[in-house]
Design a protein around this motif. Structure first.
Motif, PDB file in Angstrom:
ATOM      1  N   THR A 167     -13.336 -25.582   8.671  1.00 61.25           N
ATOM      2  CA  THR A 167     -12.755 -24.315   9.079  1.00 61.25           C
ATOM      3  C   THR A 167     -12.361 -23.518   7.843  1.00 61.25           C
ATOM      4  N   TYR A 168     -12.835 -22.282   7.777  1.00 62.78           N
ATOM      5  CA  TYR A 168     -12.472 -21.356   6.721  1.00 62.78           C
ATOM      6  C   TYR A 168     -11.782 -20.151   7.371  1.00 62.78           C
ATOM      7  N   TYR A 169     -11.298 -19.249   6.532  1.00 64.77           N
ATOM      8  CA  TYR A 169     -10.653 -18.050   7.057  1.00 64.77           C
ATOM      9  C   TYR A 169     -11.222 -16.809   6.391  1.00 64.77           C
ATOM     10  N   HIS A 170     -11.548 -15.825   7.226  1.00 69.76           N
ATOM     11  CA  HIS A 170     -12.062 -14.535   6.769  1.00 69.76           C
ATOM     12  C   HIS A 170     -10.962 -13.494   6.867  1.00 69.76           C
ATOM     13  N   ARG A 171     -10.894 -12.628   5.850  1.00 71.36           N
ATOM     14  CA  ARG A 171      -9.918 -11.537   5.893  1.00 71.36           C
ATOM     15  C   ARG A 171     -10.600 -10.239   5.473  1.00 71.36           C
ATOM     16  N   LYS A 172     -10.446  -9.244   6.300  1.00 69.46           N
ATOM     17  CA  LYS A 172     -11.081  -7.952   6.080  1.00 69.46           C
ATOM     18  C   LYS A 172     -10.491  -7.243   4.864  1.00 69.46           C
ATOM     19  N   ARG A 173     -11.360  -6.738   4.017  1.00 65.39           N
ATOM     20  CA  ARG A 173     -10.917  -5.946   2.864  1.00 65.39           C
ATOM     21  C   ARG A 173     -10.532  -4.549   3.342  1.00 65.39           C
ATOM     22  N   ILE A 174      -9.348  -4.112   2.922  1.00 66.95           N
ATOM     23  CA  ILE A 174      -8.832  -2.803   3.327  1.00 66.95           C
ATOM     24  C   ILE A 174      -8.483  -2.007   2.077  1.00 66.95           C
ATOM     25  N   ILE A 175      -9.025  -0.808   1.981  1.00 69.06           N
ATOM     26  CA  ILE A 175      -8.700   0.081   0.867  1.00 69.06           C
ATOM     27  C   ILE A 175      -7.668   1.098   1.348  1.00 69.06           C
ATOM     28  N   LYS A 176      -6.525   1.116   0.671  1.00 69.83           N
ATOM     29  CA  LYS A 176      -5.459   2.057   1.033  1.00 69.83           C
ATOM     30  C   LYS A 176      -5.286   3.098  -0.071  1.00 69.83           C
ATOM     31  N   LYS A 177      -4.927   4.295   0.338  1.00 67.29           N
ATOM     32  CA  LYS A 177      -4.712   5.397  -0.600  1.00 67.29           C
ATOM     33  C   LYS A 177      -3.289   5.919  -0.443  1.00 67.29           C
ATOM     34  N   ASP A 178      -2.597   6.054  -1.585  1.00 68.48           N
ATOM     35  CA  ASP A 178      -1.223   6.554  -1.523  1.00 68.48           C
ATOM     36  C   ASP A 178      -1.199   8.076  -1.576  1.00 68.48           C
ATOM     37  N   SER A 179       0.001   8.627  -1.588  1.00 65.86           N
ATOM     38  CA  SER A 179       0.164  10.083  -1.534  1.00 65.86           C
ATOM     39  C   SER A 179      -0.386  10.790  -2.765  1.00 65.86           C
ATOM     40  N   GLU A 180      -0.532  10.052  -3.863  1.00 68.43           N
ATOM     41  CA  GLU A 180      -1.049  10.637  -5.097  1.00 68.43           C
ATOM     42  C   GLU A 180      -2.559  10.452  -5.223  1.00 68.43           C
ATOM     43  N   GLY A 181      -3.159   9.823  -4.233  1.00 68.15           N
ATOM     44  CA  GLY A 181      -4.607   9.649  -4.258  1.00 68.15           C
ATOM     45  C   GLY A 181      -5.084   8.360  -4.901  1.00 68.15           C
ATOM     46  N   SER A 182      -4.154   7.537  -5.382  1.00 68.24           N
ATOM     47  CA  SER A 182      -4.541   6.259  -5.977  1.00 68.24           C
ATOM     48  C   SER A 182      -4.880   5.266  -4.874  1.00 68.24           C
ATOM     49  N   THR A 183      -5.834   4.401  -5.144  1.00 71.98           N
ATOM     50  CA  THR A 183      -6.265   3.428  -4.138  1.00 71.98           C
ATOM     51  C   THR A 183      -5.837   2.017  -4.530  1.00 71.98           C
ATOM     52  N   SER A 184      -5.634   1.203  -3.531  1.00 67.47           N
ATOM     53  CA  SER A 184      -5.303  -0.210  -3.743  1.00 67.47           C
ATOM     54  C   SER A 184      -6.051  -1.046  -2.709  1.00 67.47           C
ATOM     55  N   GLU A 185      -6.254  -2.312  -3.035  1.00 70.18           N
ATOM     56  CA  GLU A 185      -7.009  -3.209  -2.166  1.00 70.18           C
ATOM     57  C   GLU A 185      -6.074  -4.209  -1.511  1.00 70.18           C
ATOM     58  N   GLU A 186      -6.198  -4.337  -0.200  1.00 73.62           N
ATOM     59  CA  GLU A 186      -5.443  -5.334   0.544  1.00 73.62           C
ATOM     60  C   GLU A 186      -6.393  -6.065   1.476  1.00 73.62           C
ATOM     61  N   TYR A 187      -5.867  -7.113   2.119  1.00 72.85           N
ATOM     62  CA  TYR A 187      -6.677  -7.877   3.065  1.00 72.85           C
ATOM     63  C   TYR A 187      -5.965  -7.939   4.410  1.00 72.85           C
TER      64      TYR A 187
END
Length: 225
Positions: free
Chosen positions: A111-131
């Motif tokens: 058994t493994y676990y998959h997590r969706k990659r999510i790109i978020k953008k803040d109010s200044e337009g910078s992006t960050s990666e979350e799962y």
């Protein structure tokens, strides 16, 4: 050849920095485990036993000094391993019938676990990666190898594994042309998503998907993060 992941773990557990020495102990431990379990390959559940044996031997050498390796061979023995190591090996030890071992080369599904990659953008337009949330998948994994993958990945090869996922799937392109691979339970898999192979689902993924092969069973190429 020992995997870079295993070498790094043994370095962490023992403080030993000589990678050639660590690799030699890992190979000797693997040979012992294969001999004891009557197998020709190390299946995934036995990988930890190999690492544990190498750690024990290296720690013993550290307390006894370099003279613990005699000219005639090592004076340590993997046969003196702790009971918990033997418990693992006994669980996957194959019986011999008429001097012949009937080995199923297919690895046991895990058994493994998959997590969706999510790109978020803040109010200044910078992006960050979350799962996203973890969803379980079953299948098997094995190290990347062969001429094609060696040419493709070069020195990265030791950090890459193949993952075969059980069950049916369908592929579906979105309006941006990105292909989604949807499993029967609705799990949506794309390149750059996270995968937990050796970490628990509450931690960060330890691998990311770098390629997806739409074979009969969906097959991923994943790289250690």
């Amino acid at each position: 050849m020992a995997e870079a992941r295993d070498i790094e773990r043994v370095k962490l557990l023992t403080g030993e920095t000589n990678e050639n020495l660590i690799e030699a102990y890992l190979e000797e431990a693997a040979d012992f485990v294969k001999s004891y379990t009557n197998r020709s390959v190390i299946i995934t559940p036995l990988e930890k036993a190999v690492r544990d044996l190498a750690v024990i031997a290296l720690n013993r050498m550290g307390t006894e000094g370099e003279t613990s390796r005699s000219e005639g061979g090592e004076n340590y023995s993997f046969e003196t391993a702790p009971k918990q190591v033997y418990d693992i090996m006994n669980r996957y030890r194959l019986a011999r019938t008429g001097g012949i071992t009937f080995e199923n080369a297919k690895k046991q599904d895990e058994t493994y676990y998959h997590r969706k990659r999510i790109i978020k953008k803040d109010s200044e337009g910078s992006t960050s990666e979350e799962y996203g949330a973890a969803s379980s998948i079953s299948g098997e994994s094995w190290p990347a190898s062969g001429k094609v993958q060696a040419q493709q990945y070069g020195q990265r090869l030791n950090y890459i594994r193949n993952v075969r996922i059980n069950g049916k799937y369908v592929s579906h392109p979105d309006d941006k042309g990105n292909v989604h691979f949807i499993l029967e339970d609705g799990t949506d898999i794309q390149e750059l998503d996270g995968i937990h192979l050796y970490t628990v689902k509450d931690q960060k993924p330890d691998y990311k998907i770098i390629a997806i092969k739409p074979y009969r069973f969906l097959t991923l190429e994943v790289e250690r993060i």
